[in-house]
Design an enzyme around this catalytic site. Structure first.
Site, short mmCIF file in Angstrom:
data_model
loop_
_atom_site.label_atom_id
_atom_site.label_comp_id
_atom_site.label_asym_id
_atom_site.label_seq_id
_atom_site.Cartn_x
_atom_site.Cartn_y
_atom_site.Cartn_z
N SER A 76 -10.05 -29.06 -37.43
CA SER A 76 -11.37 -28.73 -37.99
C SER A 76 -11.83 -29.66 -39.10
CB SER A 76 -11.37 -27.29 -38.51
OG SER A 76 -11.45 -26.38 -37.44
N LYS A 79 -14.82 -31.77 -38.38
CA LYS A 79 -16.18 -31.23 -38.45
C LYS A 79 -17.00 -31.92 -39.54
CE LYS A 79 -14.61 -26.66 -36.89
NZ LYS A 79 -14.30 -25.28 -37.30
N TYR A 201 -15.92 -32.22 -28.41
CA TYR A 201 -15.47 -31.42 -29.54
C TYR A 201 -13.94 -31.30 -29.55
CZ TYR A 201 -14.64 -27.30 -32.46
OH TYR A 201 -14.16 -26.43 -33.40
N TYR A 253 -13.30 -21.96 -44.66
CA TYR A 253 -13.41 -20.75 -43.85
C TYR A 253 -13.85 -19.57 -44.73
CZ TYR A 253 -10.71 -23.62 -40.56
OH TYR A 253 -10.27 -24.63 -39.76
N VAL A 271 -6.55 -26.11 -38.81
CA VAL A 271 -5.39 -25.32 -38.39
C VAL A 271 -4.18 -26.22 -38.05
CG1 VAL A 271 -6.71 -23.34 -37.63
CG2 VAL A 271 -6.22 -25.18 -36.01
#
Length: 326
Positions: A76, A79, A201, A253, A271
């Site tokens: 992540s 991103k 992605y 998060y 993660v």
């Protein structure tokens, strides 16, 4: 490559700084709390004892300890950089029509959109990241992937590679992300080419990095978009504030509020067990430890960043630079 700082080429005031990194590594090396991200089969195979801390300053000095050359998938944390590429491709006004910038208390993989605008809440949760990835320009899947890999090369200073095993693992188990994509298709937030977008992605999440790479990437954001090791422009400087603002409010998060309160610097976790944090105009921080808490953040990584912030005065509402003389 960045040179590793040592006692011969640092000012006397830097010696305590090096001692802090070694102290934190020793303090948390024996930490065994947390679990691996076993919902992605490849991530469940990672050695849970791996642990590293790396800091790169805006003038390219590098301080590192532990398994800092151990490679892992960026997950992540990607991103952040995909969002920057989408901003460069379309500008902030258009991107805002597809992806919001509001934090959410929901989990990062929640199947939820803003009830009014039908946009995903922000680009740091899965829904927003998939929408962001859909905006990356290219004439087809190969060109779009090459643009993403080229982007990562500018940030890290070395060629970017996709871990094919991790990509296939995520692709074959990514049913929740497919559900999110179809929900956004229903509301016109992404186009019809769902599988190509999802493949891109999953591929960006499977790019291989190490802890030093994370710190260099963070330092590039801290240095107005210029890689402090290579001198190459990683991102148009006008979009740095967009990225850091969203990282600051949404990057950790549903722990983002407590992170902002305790640590107080823009950050993004993944993660994989990585955390990347940015101290604007000063340095980038990378921490890697794959054992995660219930929110999907590295247990050791959070503790290290909390202590670094406290010991060095990094909090954005505290930092005066008095303890950051290199």
């Amino acid at each position: 490559m960045a040179k590793q700082a040592n006692s011969e080429d640092l000012e006397i005031v830097s010696a305590p700084f090096l001692a802090v990194l070694n102290d934190l590594y020793s303090k948390y090396k024996s930490q065994t709390e947390g679990t691996l991200a076993n919902y992605i089969p490849e991530l469940a195979k990672v050695n849970p004892e791996l642990f590293s801390i790396c800091i790169v300053t805006v003038d390219g000095q590098t301080y590192q300890v532990g398994d800092y050359q151990q490679q892992f998938t960026i997950q992540s944390i990607s991103k952040v950089f995909a969002y920057g590429l989408a901003l460069e491709d379309h500008g902030r006004d258009y991107v805002l029509t597809r992806v919001g910038v509001e934090p959410t208390g929901d989990a990062f993989n929640a199947i939820i959109l803003d009830e009014t605008s039908k946009r995903p809440y922000n680009p740091m949760v899965n829904a927003g990241a998939i929408a962001t990835t859909s905006l990356i320009k290219g004439s087809g899947a190969t060109e779009r992937l090459n643009r993403v890999l080229g982007m990562f090369r500018r940030y890290t200073g070395r060629d970017a590679l996709v871990d094919i095993s991790a990509f296939i693992s995520e692709r074959s188990t990514g049913h929740r992300n497919r559900a999110i994509a179809h929900l956004m298709l229903n509301f016109g937030m992404i186009d019809q080419n769902i599988e190509e977008t999802l493949d891109l992605y999953f591929q960006q999440c499977a790019v291989m990095v190490n802890c030093q790479d994370l710190a260099v990437m963070a330092a590039t954001l801290a240095n107005k978009g210029i890689n402090p090791v290579t001198g190459e422009q990683g991102l148009d400087s006008r979009y740095i504030k967009d990225i850091l603002s969203v990282m600051n409010t949404c990057g950790m998060y549903n722990f983002a509020g407590e992170w902002a309160y305790k640590v107080g610097i823009p950050a993004k976790s993944g993660v994989c067990g990585g955390i990347m944090a940015v101290v604007p105009h000063k340095m980038g921080i990378g921490v890697f430890s794959p054992l995660l808490d219930v929110r999907g953040n590295s247990v050791r990584g959070v503790k290290v960043c909390e202590e670094l912030s406290q010991r060095l005065g990094l909090h954005l509402f505290e930092c005066s630079g008095d303890r950051l003389k290199f």
